[in-house]
Scaffold this motif. Structure first.
Motif, PDB file in Angstrom:
ATOM      1  N   GLN A 199     -17.663   2.971  -4.698  1.00  0.00           N
ATOM      2  CA  GLN A 199     -17.652   4.392  -5.016  1.00  0.00           C
ATOM      3  C   GLN A 199     -17.665   5.223  -3.738  1.00  0.00           C
ATOM      4  N   GLY A 200     -16.776   6.208  -3.717  1.00  0.00           N
ATOM      5  CA  GLY A 200     -16.666   7.054  -2.540  1.00  0.00           C
ATOM      6  C   GLY A 200     -15.240   7.504  -2.335  1.00  0.00           C
ATOM      7  N   PRO A 201     -15.041   8.601  -1.599  1.00  0.00           N
ATOM      8  CA  PRO A 201     -13.714   9.174  -1.409  1.00  0.00           C
ATOM      9  C   PRO A 201     -12.913   8.463  -0.333  1.00  0.00           C
ATOM     10  N   GLY A 202     -11.585   8.644  -0.377  1.00  0.00           N
ATOM     11  CA  GLY A 202     -10.713   8.044   0.616  1.00  0.00           C
ATOM     12  C   GLY A 202      -9.378   8.754   0.689  1.00  0.00           C
ATOM     13  N   VAL A 203      -8.715   8.629   1.828  1.00  0.00           N
ATOM     14  CA  VAL A 203      -7.411   9.256   2.020  1.00  0.00           C
ATOM     15  C   VAL A 203      -6.565   8.348   2.908  1.00  0.00           C
ATOM     16  N   THR A 204      -5.239   8.309   2.645  1.00  0.00           N
ATOM     17  CA  THR A 204      -4.335   7.433   3.375  1.00  0.00           C
ATOM     18  C   THR A 204      -3.124   8.210   3.882  1.00  0.00           C
ATOM     19  N   LEU A 205      -2.814   8.035   5.150  1.00  0.00           N
ATOM     20  CA  LEU A 205      -1.598   8.566   5.748  1.00  0.00           C
ATOM     21  C   LEU A 205      -0.633   7.404   5.923  1.00  0.00           C
ATOM     22  N   GLU A 206       0.577   7.534   5.346  1.00  0.00           N
ATOM     23  CA  GLU A 206       1.515   6.412   5.314  1.00  0.00           C
ATOM     24  C   GLU A 206       2.856   6.800   5.925  1.00  0.00           C
ATOM     25  N   TYR A 207       3.416   5.874   6.708  1.00  0.00           N
ATOM     26  CA  TYR A 207       4.754   6.042   7.273  1.00  0.00           C
ATOM     27  C   TYR A 207       5.660   4.934   6.757  1.00  0.00           C
ATOM     28  N   LYS A 208       6.764   5.313   6.143  1.00  0.00           N
ATOM     29  CA  LYS A 208       7.710   4.354   5.584  1.00  0.00           C
ATOM     30  C   LYS A 208       8.685   3.942   6.678  1.00  0.00           C
ATOM     31  N   ALA A 209       8.407   2.820   7.328  1.00  0.00           N
ATOM     32  CA  ALA A 209       9.226   2.374   8.452  1.00  0.00           C
ATOM     33  C   ALA A 209      10.599   1.902   8.005  1.00  0.00           C
ATOM     34  N   SER A 210      10.676   1.301   6.823  1.00  0.00           N
ATOM     35  CA  SER A 210      11.938   0.837   6.249  1.00  0.00           C
ATOM     36  C   SER A 210      11.768   0.768   4.746  1.00  0.00           C
ATOM     37  N   GLU A 211      12.783   0.277   4.047  1.00  0.00           N
ATOM     38  CA  GLU A 211      12.699   0.179   2.597  1.00  0.00           C
ATOM     39  C   GLU A 211      11.591  -0.769   2.151  1.00  0.00           C
TER      40      GLU A 211
END
Length: 301
Positions: A199-211
């Protein structure tokens, strides 16, 4: 009944059930989508502020299915089993050993006439040390939220979670924010994606390098409480482990049904707490920044 509150700066629930349910939105076909997911994490040695050190490992397996109605609405049933294994380096200072984590959840999503999407995820959970009664580690709760599509790249809305806690009559109540934002080509900011998260908050930063390859940076607030057995430093008491893990991950997804990932990072602001059977605090001590590495997989059929 008392209520405790923890405020998230930009996040959704740490419950993995919500993350899986959100992913199911991308399944346009009607019918069941069975799934199996797994996770293994190792935390390296960390010094305790009162002396000694400890390391830990974690394994988590979840299986179930999501039934999609073909219009973005769905209902699911997910069951999981996990285990936390702790190794305290100082002899005679072992507050607990192996902790079991069992969960059952029924996530669902439906849309309103104005286009808003409502998601609800009730959950039953058992967290207890090996040798303790599973029923003493039983908790329950739910997470709910509503989001709107601001445009084709941004969906956002408020949410909240309400969960009971092991060893107390308190309820943990926390507000949250649902975000799914593609703010630039190949870049995405989202919340609530973490298998086996506590239990607890979270955040994700994502970079799509390829398909098929994505790179991500995730930050979470983790906290788990568990029932202890009749041995150890606080027989019949309650243990708690909290930290803020930050990890860099690489995910390989050759097709929508298969995903493999590896990650590495560190746990910050770690703290271990021990309460006796009467609910009185026996000890509370922080631990140094601890390295973590892990692997995960997801299969959808």
């Amino acid at each position: 009944m008392q209520i405790t509150r923890s405020v998230a700066w930009a996040a959704a629930i740490g419950s993995a059930t919500l993350a899986h349910a959100t992913a199911a939105i991308a399944q346009p076909r009607q019918g069941w989508t069975p799934t199996v997911e797994g996770l293994a994490v190792y935390q390296g040695s960390a010094d305790l502020e009162d002396g000694g050190d400890f390391s830990a490992s974690r394994a988590f397996l979840r299986a179930g299915g999501i039934y999609s109605y073909g219009d973005g609405s769905f209902v699911g049933l997910l069951a999981s089993f996990g285990q936390f294994s702790y190794d305290f380096g100082l002899p005679g200072n072992q507050p607990w050993d192996d902790i079991r984590d069992i969960r059952l959840s029924v996530p669902l999503r439906f849309t309103l006439d104005n286009g808003a999407a409502v998601i609800v995820s009730p959950q039953l959970r058992w967290d207890y040390e090996t040798g303790a009664s599973a029923s003493d580690g039983f908790t329950y709760g739910a997470f709910a939220g509503i989001s709107w599509a601001v445009n084709s790249n941004l969906r956002i809305g408020p949410a909240f979670g309400v969960f009971s806690e092991v060893g107390t009559n308190d309820l943990e109540v926390f507000p949250a924010l649902l975000v799914d934002w593609t703010f630039a080509e190949r870049w995405r900011l989202s919340t609530g994606r973490a298998l086996g998260a506590t239990q607890g908050p979270g955040v994700t930063l994502e970079y799509k390098a390829s398909e098929s390859v994505s790179v991500g940076l995730a930050v979470r607030s983790e906290r788990v409480r568990f029932q202890l057995n009749d041995n150890g430093l606080a027989p019949g008491g309650v243990g708690e482990d909290s930290s803020i893990p930050v990890v860099l991950s690489v995910e390989y997804a050759p097709n929508p049904g298969v995903s493999l990932s590896a990650f590495a990072g560190a746990e910050f602001d770690g703290e271990l707490r021990l309460d006796n059977a009467a609910g009185q605090e026996v000890s509370r001590q922080g631990y140094d920044t601890a390295p973590i590495v892990g692997v995960a997989f997801r299969l959808r059929f």
